[in-house]
Design a protein around this motif. Structure first.
Motif, PDB file in Angstrom:
ATOM      1  N   SER A 201     -44.283   3.887  47.592  1.00 39.59           N
ATOM      2  CA  SER A 201     -44.761   2.683  46.902  1.00 39.59           C
ATOM      3  C   SER A 201     -43.580   1.834  46.443  1.00 39.59           C
ATOM      4  O   SER A 201     -43.620   0.605  46.510  1.00 39.59           O
ATOM      5  N   TYR A 202     -42.504   2.501  45.991  1.00 38.78           N
ATOM      6  CA  TYR A 202     -41.308   1.757  45.601  1.00 38.78           C
ATOM      7  C   TYR A 202     -40.708   1.036  46.805  1.00 38.78           C
ATOM      8  O   TYR A 202     -40.410  -0.171  46.747  1.00 38.78           O
ATOM      9  N   LEU A 203     -40.549   1.749  47.920  1.00 34.83           N
ATOM     10  CA  LEU A 203     -39.894   1.159  49.104  1.00 34.83           C
ATOM     11  C   LEU A 203     -40.699  -0.013  49.660  1.00 34.83           C
ATOM     12  O   LEU A 203     -40.155  -1.086  49.921  1.00 34.83           O
ATOM     13  N   ALA A 204     -42.016   0.196  49.815  1.00 36.53           N
ATOM     14  CA  ALA A 204     -42.836  -0.839  50.456  1.00 36.53           C
ATOM     15  C   ALA A 204     -42.934  -2.105  49.609  1.00 36.53           C
ATOM     16  O   ALA A 204     -43.114  -3.197  50.141  1.00 36.53           O
ATOM     17  N   THR A 205     -42.795  -1.966  48.285  1.00 37.34           N
ATOM     18  CA  THR A 205     -42.993  -3.135  47.414  1.00 37.34           C
ATOM     19  C   THR A 205     -41.667  -3.785  46.994  1.00 37.34           C
ATOM     20  O   THR A 205     -41.671  -4.685  46.166  1.00 37.34           O
ATOM     21  N   THR A 206     -40.551  -3.327  47.566  1.00 32.65           N
ATOM     22  CA  THR A 206     -39.246  -3.842  47.126  1.00 32.65           C
ATOM     23  C   THR A 206     -38.541  -4.644  48.214  1.00 32.65           C
ATOM     24  O   THR A 206     -38.468  -4.214  49.378  1.00 32.65           O
ATOM     25  N   HIS A 207     -38.022  -5.799  47.823  1.00 27.47           N
ATOM     26  CA  HIS A 207     -37.213  -6.655  48.696  1.00 27.47           C
ATOM     27  C   HIS A 207     -35.935  -5.949  49.103  1.00 27.47           C
ATOM     28  O   HIS A 207     -35.366  -5.203  48.320  1.00 27.47           O
ATOM     29  N   ARG A 208     -35.454  -6.254  50.293  1.00 29.34           N
ATOM     30  CA  ARG A 208     -34.075  -5.879  50.630  1.00 29.34           C
ATOM     31  C   ARG A 208     -33.160  -6.875  49.934  1.00 29.34           C
ATOM     32  O   ARG A 208     -33.491  -8.056  49.832  1.00 29.34           O
TER      33      ARG A 208
END
Ligand code: HEC
Ligand code: HEC
Length: 209
Positions: A201-208
């Protein structure tokens, strides 16, 4: 390429295939070698269906390595789709295809409520970030959009949650090999499913960055 292009269209809607020109035999023909890939991954590498990974902005080296791994059978967790596709790709085009997707704009992150439907447990992206860093995942998986083109390590931020979740489960079941033998990479096996869902959930919702 011709025969397979047609086969690849079969399970997809006609809309997905509509962009291709058709020859007198009814088989699709493509101007650019990455147009075939666009049927599933979208032409700009920002796939719509979450089972198809987003390729946009991934290091070209990583994309090339995966194509090689599908081709040699080192990676086999694709339901047979990629392993069939790669037999139709000329090795002379691999580098240009990887460059194309690598140079596309990075995908946007998902909203938390969209991710909630892709994982089993209730999610907490803030917890996921802590777990990701505590486990040392970030020592290899950068959140920077400007990693070296030759990097063999994928960017995970803003990837589809459903795809990430499946990869983690495939690693745990032994259906795909993670970075075996490298320090920290085995941590995936020691995390609980709930912890992995937080990380996804953290990875999918975070901008690069
Ligand atoms: C018919 C649908 C389909 C087509 C067409 C297709 N792919 Fe894929 N691709 C997949 C699937 C399915 C996976 C693996 C999903 C999984 O591991 O669960 C995948 C995975 C990948 C991956 C691994 C991504 C990662 O983050 O590890 C790369 C790279 C890739 N494809 C590149 C391509 C390229 C380049 C082409 C065109 C030559 C292409 N694909 C055409 C369905 C497709
Ligand atoms: C030592 C470096 C290293 C560490 C530490 C590491 N990884 Fe990886 N990870 C890799 C490499 C390399 C790959 C690509 C493997 C391949 O070539 O198929 C990968 C692939 C992945 C993928 C698949 C991405 C895709 O696009 O298919 C996920 C998800 C992932 N790692 C999650 C994690 C998580 C979560 C952690 C922490 C628990 C972690 N990794 C720690 C190196 C690492």
């Amino acid at each position: 390429m011709r025969r397979l292009s047609w086969v690849a269209c079969l399970p997809l809607s006609t809309m997905l295939c509509a962009g291709a020109a058709y020859s007198s035999t009814g088989l699709a023909e493509y101007e650019k070698p990455w147009e075939l890939c666009g049927l599933c991954h979208s032409l700009d590498g920002n796939s719509v269906m979450p089972k198809f990974p987003r390729l946009a902005g991934q290091p070209a080296g990583y994309i090339e390595k995966q194509l090689t791994d599908f081709s040699t059978g080192t990676r086999t967790n694709d339901g047979g789709q990629m392993s069939a596709i790669v037999t139709e790709v000329s090795s002379a085009n691999v580098s240009a295809i990887a460059q194309w997707f690598s140079s596309q704009p990075h995908p946007p992150p998902a909203k938390a409520h969209e991710v909630a439907n892709s994982v089993e447990n209730s999610i907490d992206p803030a917890k996921g970030e802590l777990l990701f860093k505590d486990a040392g995942c970030d020592q290899c998986h950068s959140d920077s959009s400007s990693v070296a083109a030759e990097s063999l390590i994928p960017l995970l931020h803003s990837q589809h949650a459903q795809y990430l979740s499946k990869q983690l489960s495939d690693f745990r079941k032994g259906d795909r090999t993670h970075a075996t033998g490298l320090p920290g990479a085995d941590f995936i096996n020691s995390l609980t499913q709930i912890e992995l869902d937080h990380i996804v959930s953290y990875l999918a919702t975070t901008h690069r960055q």
